[in-house]
Design an enzyme around this catalytic site. Sequence first.
Site, PDB file in Angstrom:
ATOM      1  N   LYS A  45      -5.179 -28.833 -40.582  1.00 38.26           N
ATOM      2  CA  LYS A  45      -4.023 -28.121 -40.050  1.00 38.26           C
ATOM      3  C   LYS A  45      -3.090 -27.707 -41.178  1.00 38.26           C
ATOM      4  CE  LYS A  45      -0.412 -28.714 -36.510  1.00 38.26           C
ATOM      5  NZ  LYS A  45       0.124 -29.631 -35.480  1.00 38.26           N
ATOM      6  N   SER A  51       0.505 -27.955 -30.962  1.00 32.27           N
ATOM      7  CA  SER A  51       0.627 -27.054 -32.079  1.00 32.27           C
ATOM      8  C   SER A  51      -0.613 -26.971 -32.963  1.00 32.27           C
ATOM      9  CB  SER A  51       1.816 -27.493 -32.956  1.00 32.27           C
ATOM     10  OG  SER A  51       1.589 -28.812 -33.451  1.00 32.27           O
ATOM     11  N   SER A  78       0.485 -32.316 -29.272  1.00 34.98           N
ATOM     12  CA  SER A  78      -0.139 -31.303 -30.128  1.00 34.98           C
ATOM     13  C   SER A  78      -1.579 -31.567 -30.515  1.00 34.98           C
ATOM     14  CB  SER A  78       0.699 -31.113 -31.397  1.00 34.98           C
ATOM     15  OG  SER A  78       1.952 -30.574 -31.082  1.00 34.98           O
TER      16      SER A  78
END
Length: 444
Positions: free
Chosen positions: A78, A147, A171
């Site tokens: 990420k 996210s 997330s």
Amino acid sequence: MAPEPTARALRAALEEGRITVRELVETCLARIEADEPRIRAWAHLDRDYALARADALDEARRRGRPRGPLFGLPVGVKDIVDTADLPTEHGSPIFVGRRPTADAWVVGRLKAAGAVILGKTVTTEFAAFTPGPTRNPHDPERTPGGSSSGSAAAVAAGMVPLAIGSQTNGSVIRPAAFCGVVGFKPTHGLVPRTGMLEQSPTLDHVGVFARDLGDAALLAETLVGFDPADPATRPQAAPRLVRAVEEGLPVRPRLAIVRGPTWDRAEPAMREAMAELADALGEAAVPLELPEAFADAIEAHRTIWTAELAFRFGRLVAERGALVSERFRELVAEGERVDAVAYQRALAHRAFLQRELAALFHEIDAFVTPAAPGEAPKGLGSTGDPAFCTLWTLCGTPALTLPLLTGPSGLPMGLQLVADVGDDERLFRVAAWLRTTLAEETAP
């Protein structure tokens, strides 16, 4: 269509020399080239960097050098996790071109374990609510969640077998549910967060994505550790997560079908699926209504989150607010209005709920809840409702979602399992038992 091979199967093929690391990386890059224009899961890719790493690992194997548990496996990271070899831009134009000088703790652990960092996956802005460009691989008109949107989508699309994400609210669990993969959020502090964008030190977790429960166990077990730079971590024996999946449970567990304070947000299809699940589990499942005190969990989470978010980002927003989304500016402004008494009260309530959960888990092996209200919603302007994850993130409990349910549109719905703080190994044992039991129940 044949199922994608598991990361463990790929690892065995690499170890035995049936494929090379370069061949595996080239296969992943070809899949990305074909599908990335539609899915847009990647923030940064460097083909030459990934292939050079693959060649180095192949050479190490030829020389008979030691190979780590993730030898040759491509991993997506990420884009809030620092990588010294690739940009880390936090999903914001403010940090375009930012090149960290050191790897995050988890990236260092991935490299030491022999993984290939294939690239950086898309995050929402500062890992909050404003979506990035990623689309759901099952239906590009639907959100992949957030996210950690790019990580979930990349694994679901077969672009990469494993990926790293983060969770401060929902997330990891929510995008895993929407994209139909396994997502795991470990106990708070089990995996060091050093070198990861800080939103809320009380709530931030590292998480993992995989297509298979055993693969998620392999990746998470590799990342467990202690780092004095992260005060949430402590020296402790790492849970044996892979063994937990392989062995399962020797006896039938006691599972609580939980209707928490957000049950009214569940869609009809999810409520029906949970009722069918309870019937299928029979005596292994008991209904559980959480005590009234848990109704304030979402408010406590938001107080802590926005206050710590404002502390971390207030100056940045004040100085460069024109480059920040309106929604993020509003979150920071909300946090700046939280007074010290309200913040301390929320922290105290968190501690109280942790004690209440520990008492409930004396009689229960794991809670079973929805991972999200239902299927991934249509539209790309939102990442979906994280309400079914908030309580467990607030309390720092381990949570895992399995893609065991299907919604009315034929899209995946996630089933979430939750265990007590520190019981990550038991959580994987229960998940393995549940997966096997439901497979037997639905077998023709």
